[in-house]
Design a protein around this motif. Structure first.
Motif, mmCIF file in Angstrom:
data_model
loop_
_atom_site.group_PDB
_atom_site.id
_atom_site.type_symbol
_atom_site.label_atom_id
_atom_site.label_comp_id
_atom_site.label_asym_id
_atom_site.label_seq_id
_atom_site.Cartn_x
_atom_site.Cartn_y
_atom_site.Cartn_z
ATOM 1 N N GLN A 144 -10.960 9.833 3.193
ATOM 2 C CA GLN A 144 -11.326 8.663 2.406
ATOM 3 C C GLN A 144 -10.088 8.021 1.788
ATOM 4 O O GLN A 144 -9.926 6.799 1.835
ATOM 5 C CB GLN A 144 -12.317 9.032 1.312
ATOM 6 C CG GLN A 144 -12.737 7.844 0.468
ATOM 7 C CD GLN A 144 -13.659 8.236 -0.676
ATOM 8 O OE1 GLN A 144 -13.897 9.413 -0.896
ATOM 9 N NE2 GLN A 144 -14.168 7.261 -1.385
ATOM 10 N N SER A 145 -9.188 8.820 1.215
ATOM 11 C CA SER A 145 -7.986 8.254 0.618
ATOM 12 C C SER A 145 -7.082 7.635 1.677
ATOM 13 O O SER A 145 -6.435 6.618 1.433
ATOM 14 C CB SER A 145 -7.229 9.311 -0.180
ATOM 15 O OG SER A 145 -6.679 10.287 0.679
ATOM 16 N N LEU A 146 -7.056 8.227 2.857
ATOM 17 C CA LEU A 146 -6.254 7.675 3.946
ATOM 18 C C LEU A 146 -6.808 6.330 4.393
ATOM 19 O O LEU A 146 -6.054 5.364 4.590
ATOM 20 C CB LEU A 146 -6.213 8.653 5.120
ATOM 21 C CG LEU A 146 -5.369 8.252 6.320
ATOM 22 C CD1 LEU A 146 -3.903 8.232 5.945
ATOM 23 C CD2 LEU A 146 -5.603 9.216 7.458
ATOM 24 N N LEU A 147 -8.117 6.228 4.543
ATOM 25 C CA LEU A 147 -8.734 4.975 4.979
ATOM 26 C C LEU A 147 -8.601 3.880 3.922
ATOM 27 O O LEU A 147 -8.298 2.731 4.250
ATOM 28 C CB LEU A 147 -10.201 5.202 5.328
ATOM 29 C CG LEU A 147 -10.469 6.023 6.583
ATOM 30 C CD1 LEU A 147 -11.956 6.273 6.742
ATOM 31 C CD2 LEU A 147 -9.906 5.336 7.806
ATOM 32 N N VAL A 148 -8.826 4.232 2.675
ATOM 33 C CA VAL A 148 -8.711 3.243 1.602
ATOM 34 C C VAL A 148 -7.264 2.782 1.470
ATOM 35 O O VAL A 148 -6.992 1.581 1.345
ATOM 36 C CB VAL A 148 -9.235 3.815 0.264
ATOM 37 C CG1 VAL A 148 -8.878 2.915 -0.902
ATOM 38 C CG2 VAL A 148 -10.736 4.010 0.340
ATOM 39 N N GLY A 149 -6.330 3.709 1.529
ATOM 40 C CA GLY A 149 -4.915 3.347 1.440
ATOM 41 C C GLY A 149 -4.474 2.471 2.596
ATOM 42 O O GLY A 149 -3.730 1.509 2.413
ATOM 43 N N SER A 150 -4.956 2.773 3.790
ATOM 44 C CA SER A 150 -4.604 1.964 4.953
ATOM 45 C C SER A 150 -5.195 0.562 4.856
ATOM 46 O O SER A 150 -4.538 -0.426 5.210
ATOM 47 C CB SER A 150 -5.097 2.633 6.231
ATOM 48 O OG SER A 150 -4.468 3.885 6.403
ATOM 49 N N ALA A 151 -6.424 0.460 4.384
ATOM 50 C CA ALA A 151 -7.061 -0.853 4.234
ATOM 51 C C ALA A 151 -6.338 -1.687 3.175
ATOM 52 O O ALA A 151 -6.131 -2.887 3.361
ATOM 53 C CB ALA A 151 -8.532 -0.687 3.870
ATOM 54 N N GLN A 152 -5.929 -1.046 2.093
ATOM 55 C CA GLN A 152 -5.207 -1.777 1.057
ATOM 56 C C GLN A 152 -3.825 -2.211 1.548
ATOM 57 O O GLN A 152 -3.384 -3.320 1.260
ATOM 58 C CB GLN A 152 -5.068 -0.922 -0.197
ATOM 59 C CG GLN A 152 -6.349 -0.821 -0.976
ATOM 60 C CD GLN A 152 -6.200 0.025 -2.221
ATOM 61 O OE1 GLN A 152 -5.301 0.863 -2.313
ATOM 62 N NE2 GLN A 152 -7.074 -0.195 -3.172
ATOM 63 N N PHE A 153 -3.160 -1.350 2.296
ATOM 64 C CA PHE A 153 -1.857 -1.694 2.871
ATOM 65 C C PHE A 153 -1.981 -2.897 3.801
ATOM 66 O O PHE A 153 -1.235 -3.873 3.695
ATOM 67 C CB PHE A 153 -1.298 -0.482 3.632
ATOM 68 C CG PHE A 153 -0.055 -0.771 4.423
ATOM 69 C CD1 PHE A 153 1.181 -0.784 3.793
ATOM 70 C CD2 PHE A 153 -0.115 -1.022 5.778
ATOM 71 C CE1 PHE A 153 2.329 -1.054 4.509
ATOM 72 C CE2 PHE A 153 1.027 -1.291 6.502
ATOM 73 C CZ PHE A 153 2.262 -1.307 5.872
ATOM 74 N N ALA A 154 -2.951 -2.833 4.721
ATOM 75 C CA ALA A 154 -3.146 -3.925 5.676
ATOM 76 C C ALA A 154 -3.564 -5.209 4.961
ATOM 77 O O ALA A 154 -3.091 -6.300 5.308
ATOM 78 C CB ALA A 154 -4.194 -3.529 6.708
ATOM 79 N N GLY A 155 -4.416 -5.101 3.963
ATOM 80 C CA GLY A 155 -4.851 -6.275 3.222
ATOM 81 C C GLY A 155 -3.719 -6.925 2.455
ATOM 82 O O GLY A 155 -3.572 -8.155 2.455
ATOM 83 N N PHE A 156 -2.901 -6.107 1.810
ATOM 84 C CA PHE A 156 -1.789 -6.640 1.025
ATOM 85 C C PHE A 156 -0.802 -7.392 1.903
ATOM 86 O O PHE A 156 -0.433 -8.536 1.621
ATOM 87 C CB PHE A 156 -1.076 -5.500 0.285
ATOM 88 C CG PHE A 156 0.140 -5.941 -0.469
ATOM 89 C CD1 PHE A 156 0.012 -6.508 -1.724
ATOM 90 C CD2 PHE A 156 1.406 -5.789 0.067
ATOM 91 C CE1 PHE A 156 1.136 -6.911 -2.428
ATOM 92 C CE2 PHE A 156 2.530 -6.193 -0.627
ATOM 93 C CZ PHE A 156 2.395 -6.760 -1.881
ATOM 94 N N TRP A 157 -0.369 -6.747 2.979
ATOM 95 C CA TRP A 157 0.643 -7.381 3.826
ATOM 96 C C TRP A 157 0.080 -8.537 4.626
ATOM 97 O O TRP A 157 0.808 -9.491 4.948
ATOM 98 C CB TRP A 157 1.347 -6.343 4.700
ATOM 99 C CG TRP A 157 2.266 -5.526 3.846
ATOM 100 C CD1 TRP A 157 2.106 -4.236 3.469
ATOM 101 C CD2 TRP A 157 3.472 -5.985 3.217
ATOM 102 N NE1 TRP A 157 3.136 -3.860 2.641
ATOM 103 C CE2 TRP A 157 3.979 -4.903 2.470
ATOM 104 C CE3 TRP A 157 4.151 -7.186 3.203
ATOM 105 C CZ2 TRP A 157 5.155 -5.015 1.733
ATOM 106 C CZ3 TRP A 157 5.325 -7.289 2.459
ATOM 107 C CH2 TRP A 157 5.818 -6.204 1.739
ATOM 108 N N SER A 158 -1.198 -8.505 4.946
ATOM 109 C CA SER A 158 -1.812 -9.664 5.592
ATOM 110 C C SER A 158 -1.860 -10.842 4.624
ATOM 111 O O SER A 158 -1.628 -11.990 5.028
ATOM 112 C CB SER A 158 -3.223 -9.334 6.052
ATOM 113 O OG SER A 158 -3.191 -8.356 7.057
ATOM 114 N N ALA A 159 -2.135 -10.571 3.374
ATOM 115 C CA ALA A 159 -2.156 -11.628 2.364
ATOM 116 C C ALA A 159 -0.767 -12.208 2.140
ATOM 117 O O ALA A 159 -0.632 -13.361 1.724
ATOM 118 C CB ALA A 159 -2.725 -11.085 1.049
#
Length: 82
Positions: A24-39
């Protein structure tokens, strides 16, 4: 009198719980990473459309990029905040 120990836990229960939390922490961290850099990157694509003058011609693409940027901002909101 019962012979069951209140301190004994089954090993698979602990390892599966730890694995689920790690996943869960890996998936949430990956989604936040991808969201931040996409933004961070998506506004440059929108700027290129506006600068080239094709934003009016490709309005659906521009709108999709704008919506994707809003979603990325929401996903990446909590990235790297400890």
């Amino acid at each position: 009198m019962s012979s069951a120990s209140p301190f004994r836990r089954s090993v698979p229960e602990l390892s599966s719980n730890r694995g689920a939390r790690f996943l869960q922490s890996l998936l949430v961290g990956s989604a936040q990473f991808a969201g931040f850099w996409s933004a961070v990157v998506l506004p440059f694509a929108m700027l290129a459309l506006v600068a080239s003058g094709s934003a009016a011609e490709r309005a659906p693409l521009f709108a999709a990029l704008l919506i994707a940027n809003v979603v990325a901002l929401r996903l990446g909101h909590g990235y790297n905040q400890d």
